[in-house]
Design a protein around this motif. Structure first.
Motif, PDB file in Angstrom:
ATOM      1  N   ASN A 146      32.504  22.593  16.678  1.00 26.53           N
ATOM      2  CA  ASN A 146      33.117  21.726  15.671  1.00 26.53           C
ATOM      3  C   ASN A 146      33.441  20.374  16.309  1.00 26.53           C
ATOM      4  N   ARG A 148      35.318  18.067  15.439  1.00 19.92           N
ATOM      5  CA  ARG A 148      36.736  17.690  15.354  1.00 19.92           C
ATOM      6  C   ARG A 148      37.567  18.268  16.507  1.00 19.92           C
ATOM      7  N   MET A 151      37.945  15.355  18.831  1.00 21.62           N
ATOM      8  CA  MET A 151      38.506  14.111  18.322  1.00 21.62           C
ATOM      9  C   MET A 151      39.947  13.951  18.781  1.00 21.62           C
ATOM     10  N   LEU A 156      41.714  11.404  14.204  1.00 25.64           N
ATOM     11  CA  LEU A 156      42.023  12.279  13.079  1.00 25.64           C
ATOM     12  C   LEU A 156      43.016  11.643  12.115  1.00 25.64           C
ATOM     13  N   THR A 168      35.532   6.965  16.808  1.00 23.95           N
ATOM     14  CA  THR A 168      34.698   7.996  17.442  1.00 23.95           C
ATOM     15  C   THR A 168      33.661   7.354  18.355  1.00 23.95           C
TER      16      THR A 168
END
Length: 355
Positions: A146, A148, A151, A156, A168
């Motif tokens: 994933n 995320r 991140m 986020l 990012t």
């Protein structure tokens, strides 16, 4: 599982039968002995198909702006292609070559080994093991990562997709700077040994690859195997074996949405034609054990004019049937006979002299 018809003395020792009696088997007619079939050589074509599924990244619209990645696809796509093809023979019972054998007191041809479908495998001997087809099994796929998970809190917490894409991209450039520093030995915290360096670089590469997938998308590859079988009785020239659609994969041979893949089967004429009847008495011609004299064939799989697989092997139906004389199975000595389970040809013949 092999079935062995054990030696069976059906008549008293004084009964005057000279040799094993052989006759063509007809449905509904039984004999006090065994019924066997000779093999027909079938063909198994195993085709490995690779399916590639492309999923665009969440930030694909910003790939050129932030990562200087041009021509990034923004729509999902699926494609299929052939990555391997193999041709293998295997044996099946030829119902047109069925024979009945009677056991008697003066014949040694009384221990026959048959395959489950009735093919004759051996006489007075343990049968030859048949090759086992092993279907393709795909390797387990790693669990998807994933993005995320890599991140930062700032990414986020960003209030819009463009802002998340920008942050990012910065994170990706920071990761690449860290990799360059490690490779040059200029990092603030250098690892103590080579193994630690490898682990750190692997982790950074995983983060770079995972976050970059948000811009350039991901490709998932799956490999499956499709098996086609056929049992030819004559030569074949450019017969459509299957069709492959780039989007749908393997489709029916008459589905024009796919590109055709052809099969050629050529008789190499290695077995000469049988001459005219030699005038022997019918009983003399039928006295013994029938076997195949297989001929060789060439099998080719083509995509257009390009050959993607070929194989040359023997096939029972492209040869002829011959009779092993009943004298070979006289009680004076024990004859051991092994037949090829795929072609029905004689693999080995031994005569055991009495002690």
């Amino acid at each position: 599982m092999k079935k062995t018809l054990l030696s069976c003395m059906l008549l008293a020792a004084t009964t005057a039968f000279s040799q094993t009696q052989i006759s063509d088997y007809k449905p509904g007619i039984t004999a006090e002995g065994a019924v066997y079939y000779l093999p027909k050589t079938a063909i198994r074509v195993a085709v490995k198909i690779e399916k590639t599924t492309y999923t665009p990244g969440e930030f694909c619209k910003y790939a050129e702006r932030y990562l200087r990645q041009k021509d990034v696809r923004q729509n999902a796509a699926v494609s299929h292609r052939v990555i391997d093809c193999s041709v293998m023979p295997y044996g099946v019972a030829d119902k047109s070559k069925a024979y009945a054998v009677k056991f008697n007191a003066r014949s040694a041809a009384a221990n026959l080994s048959l395959a489950d479908d009735g093919r004759l495998l051996s006489v007075n001997a343990a049968p030859t093991a048949e090759p086992v087809f092993k279907p393709f099994t795909a390797s387990p796929k790693p669990q998807p990562v994933n993005p995320r998970d890599y991140m930062s809190q700032e990414i986020l917490a960003a209030g819009s997709t463009p802002k998340m894409a920008e942050l990012t991209a910065r994170e990706i450039y920071d990761i690449r700077d860290s990799k360059n520093a490690l490779n040059r030995g200029e990092a603030d915290f250098m690892p103590k040994d080579g193994e630690q360096l490898r682990i750190m670089l692997d982790n950074l590469n995983t983060q770079d690859r995972t976050l970059s997938s948000l811009f350039v998308g991901t490709e998932c590859k799956d490999t499956t195997e499709v098996v086609f079988t056929l049992c030819p009785d004559m030569e074949v020239n450019r017969q459509v074996l299957f069709r492959l659609s780039k989007q749908l994969g393997v489709v029916d041979a008459d589905d024009l949405s796919g590109s055709p893949y052809y099969i050629n089967i050529k008789d190499l004429k290695t077995v000469p034609d049988v001459g005219p009847d030699d005038g022997k008495k019918k009983k003399e011609r039928e006295d013994g054990i029938y076997v195949n004299v297989p001929g060789k064939i060439l099998v080719e799989i083509l995509n257009g004019s390009n050959t993607i697989a070929d194989a040359e092997f023997s096939a029972g139906q492209f040869g002829r049937v011959e009779l092993l004389s009943g004298d070979l199975f006289n009680k004076r000595f024990t004859t051991h006979l092994w037949l090829n389970p795929i072609t029905g040809g004689v693999e080995k013949l031994e005569a055991e002299q009495p002690k």
